[in-house]
Design a protein around this motif. Structure first.
Motif, PDB file in Angstrom:
ATOM      1  N   ALA A  23       0.822  -1.216   0.000  1.00 39.38           N
ATOM      2  CA  ALA A  23       0.000   0.000   0.000  1.00 39.38           C
ATOM      3  C   ALA A  23       0.852   1.259   0.000  1.00 39.38           C
ATOM      4  O   ALA A  23       0.513   2.251  -0.654  1.00 39.38           O
ATOM      5  CB  ALA A  23      -0.929  -0.011   1.215  1.00 39.38           C
ATOM      6  N   ALA A  24       1.974   1.236   0.707  1.00 41.95           N
ATOM      7  CA  ALA A  24       2.842   2.412   0.778  1.00 41.95           C
ATOM      8  C   ALA A  24       3.613   2.625  -0.511  1.00 41.95           C
ATOM      9  O   ALA A  24       3.840   3.763  -0.935  1.00 41.95           O
ATOM     10  CB  ALA A  24       3.807   2.278   1.957  1.00 41.95           C
ATOM     11  N   GLY A  25       4.037   1.545  -1.147  1.00 43.10           N
ATOM     12  CA  GLY A  25       4.823   1.638  -2.372  1.00 43.10           C
ATOM     13  C   GLY A  25       6.310   1.619  -2.077  1.00 43.10           C
ATOM     14  O   GLY A  25       6.764   2.070  -1.012  1.00 43.10           O
ATOM     15  N   PRO A  26       7.124   1.112  -3.006  1.00 42.29           N
ATOM     16  CA  PRO A  26       8.547   0.888  -2.746  1.00 42.29           C
ATOM     17  C   PRO A  26       9.363   2.137  -2.484  1.00 42.29           C
ATOM     18  O   PRO A  26      10.382   2.085  -1.797  1.00 42.29           O
ATOM     19  CB  PRO A  26       9.028   0.165  -4.006  1.00 42.29           C
ATOM     20  CG  PRO A  26       8.044   0.528  -5.068  1.00 42.29           C
ATOM     21  CD  PRO A  26       6.742   0.655  -4.361  1.00 42.29           C
ATOM     22  N   GLU A  27       8.937   3.283  -3.009  1.00 44.31           N
ATOM     23  CA  GLU A  27       9.726   4.508  -2.855  1.00 44.31           C
ATOM     24  C   GLU A  27       9.366   5.308  -1.617  1.00 44.31           C
ATOM     25  O   GLU A  27      10.032   6.305  -1.306  1.00 44.31           O
ATOM     26  CB  GLU A  27       9.545   5.391  -4.101  1.00 44.31           C
ATOM     27  CG  GLU A  27       9.995   4.736  -5.394  1.00 44.31           C
ATOM     28  CD  GLU A  27      11.458   4.329  -5.349  1.00 44.31           C
ATOM     29  OE1 GLU A  27      12.279   5.079  -4.767  1.00 44.31           O
ATOM     30  OE2 GLU A  27      11.790   3.255  -5.880  1.00 44.31           O
ATOM     31  N   ALA A  28       8.337   4.916  -0.896  1.00 41.50           N
ATOM     32  CA  ALA A  28       7.914   5.679   0.280  1.00 41.50           C
ATOM     33  C   ALA A  28       9.010   5.683   1.342  1.00 41.50           C
ATOM     34  O   ALA A  28       9.592   4.640   1.641  1.00 41.50           O
ATOM     35  CB  ALA A  28       6.635   5.090   0.856  1.00 41.50           C
ATOM     36  N   PRO A  29       9.309   6.826   1.928  1.00 40.15           N
ATOM     37  CA  PRO A  29      10.306   6.868   3.007  1.00 40.15           C
ATOM     38  C   PRO A  29       9.762   6.191   4.262  1.00 40.15           C
ATOM     39  O   PRO A  29       8.550   6.159   4.492  1.00 40.15           O
ATOM     40  CB  PRO A  29      10.540   8.361   3.221  1.00 40.15           C
ATOM     41  CG  PRO A  29       9.292   9.014   2.737  1.00 40.15           C
ATOM     42  CD  PRO A  29       8.768   8.166   1.617  1.00 40.15           C
ATOM     43  N   VAL A  30      10.676   5.677   5.068  1.00 41.22           N
ATOM     44  CA  VAL A  30      10.310   5.025   6.329  1.00 41.22           C
ATOM     45  C   VAL A  30      10.780   5.941   7.462  1.00 41.22           C
ATOM     46  O   VAL A  30      11.967   5.949   7.794  1.00 41.22           O
ATOM     47  CB  VAL A  30      10.958   3.630   6.445  1.00 41.22           C
ATOM     48  CG1 VAL A  30      10.526   2.942   7.747  1.00 41.22           C
ATOM     49  CG2 VAL A  30      10.597   2.766   5.238  1.00 41.22           C
ATOM     50  N   PRO A  31       9.897   6.727   8.049  1.00 45.57           N
ATOM     51  CA  PRO A  31      10.345   7.733   9.021  1.00 45.57           C
ATOM     52  C   PRO A  31      11.011   7.143  10.259  1.00 45.57           C
ATOM     53  O   PRO A  31      11.862   7.801  10.870  1.00 45.57           O
ATOM     54  CB  PRO A  31       9.057   8.479   9.387  1.00 45.57           C
ATOM     55  CG  PRO A  31       7.939   7.583   8.975  1.00 45.57           C
ATOM     56  CD  PRO A  31       8.437   6.798   7.815  1.00 45.57           C
ATOM     57  N   THR A  32      10.662   5.927  10.631  1.00 52.96           N
ATOM     58  CA  THR A  32      11.261   5.306  11.815  1.00 52.96           C
ATOM     59  C   THR A  32      12.588   4.615  11.500  1.00 52.96           C
ATOM     60  O   THR A  32      13.294   4.189  12.421  1.00 52.96           O
ATOM     61  CB  THR A  32      10.283   4.300  12.438  1.00 52.96           C
ATOM     62  OG1 THR A  32       9.708   3.492  11.389  1.00 52.96           O
ATOM     63  CG2 THR A  32       9.172   5.028  13.179  1.00 52.96           C
ATOM     64  N   CYS A  33      12.903   4.489  10.234  1.00 50.01           N
ATOM     65  CA  CYS A  33      14.221   4.002   9.772  1.00 50.01           C
ATOM     66  C   CYS A  33      14.660   4.966   8.677  1.00 50.01           C
ATOM     67  O   CYS A  33      14.578   4.646   7.484  1.00 50.01           O
ATOM     68  CB  CYS A  33      14.147   2.575   9.230  1.00 50.01           C
ATOM     69  SG  CYS A  33      13.622   1.332  10.419  1.00 50.01           S
TER      70      CYS A  33
END
Length: 244
Positions: A23-33
């Motif tokens: 749902a987020a997609g591969p390019e979405a940033p991961v704010p907790t990492c």
């Protein structure tokens, strides 16, 4: 938690994480990492599943096993992760938790890997949810018993190992209290020594700092994720506890 319960949790967390990363997609940033996007987060989990499966075939006293190399393209990565998770889950389900196995910490048994994989997936599922929803990730995402088990695993099994890389520099006593689980832990910090964790039957004990809340909130805090746990006393002492 029992062997079968942890196996079931690993499957639940895997399915939830997979849905979140898609749902987020591969390019979405991961704010907790912050060093990762969703594809890199997924790449990590796929590699961990491969590594854990290889560990089950490694002699107990053998050298540290090497993971397989996940593919770089998104759809191939998802398929590779599916296959590695299925292989690992099947191998763990077929073995007794007391079966000897190579591990990097804690008991040298299959049971270590069942527990470790359930919580590895769960915490990174939380990362995927943050990538999808931002800071608005629901509280009580994790069941009480499972979250409390995750707190216990970190404080009792993993914290001494983490402290080998980031040695303890402060002295004090910490109390972690998961009221909804009816569980509490005391962590004693001594500079230059491994932290010592002991379960408590009575949370009414003196401490230099107390971390209190639901098991879900404590689970997130010990893994250095956004948490609603309440800290009283010396907050800087809690912050000094090394995290992975």
């Amino acid at each position: 938690m029992e062997h079968q319960d942890l196996l079931a949790e690993a499957r639940i967390q895997y399915r939830a994480m997979r849905a979140a990363v898609i749902a987020a997609g591969p390019e979405a940033p991961v704010p907790t990492c912050p060093e990762w996007n969703v594809q890199q987060l997924t790449h990590h989990l796929a590699g961990v599943a491969s590594w854990a499966r290889t560990a089950l075939d490694t002699p107990v006293d053998g050298d540290r096993p090497a993971p397989g190399t996940p593919p770089d393209t998104w759809q191939e990565l998802l398929t590779w992760w599916d296959d590695r998770f299925t292989e690992l889950n099947d191998a763990l389900a077929e073995a007794s938790p007391d079966t000897p196995a190579w591990t990097f910490a804690g008991p040298k048994s299959v049971g270590f890997w069942v527990r470790r994989q359930a919580h590895e997936i769960a915490i990174h599922r939380l990362d995927a949810e943050h990538a999808l929803h931002g800071p608005e990730v629901p509280t009580l995402l994790f069941g009480t018993d499972f979250a409390a088990d995750g707190v216990d695993e970190f404080l009792s099994r993993l914290l001494p190992r983490v402290a080998q890389r980031w040695p303890i520099e402060r002295e004090g006593r910490l109390l972690f209290h998961a009221a909804d689980a009816g569980r509490a832990w005391e962590v004693r910090l001594t500079p230059g020594r491994p932290p010592e964790t002991a379960p408590l039957t009575d949370a009414a004990t003196d401490a230099d700092a107390t971390v209190a809340g639901t098991a879900d909130a404590l689970y997130r805090l010990v893994w250095n994720r956004p948490s609603g746990a309440i800290v009283t006393g010396d907050r800087s002492l809690v912050d000094s506890v090394p995290r992975p």
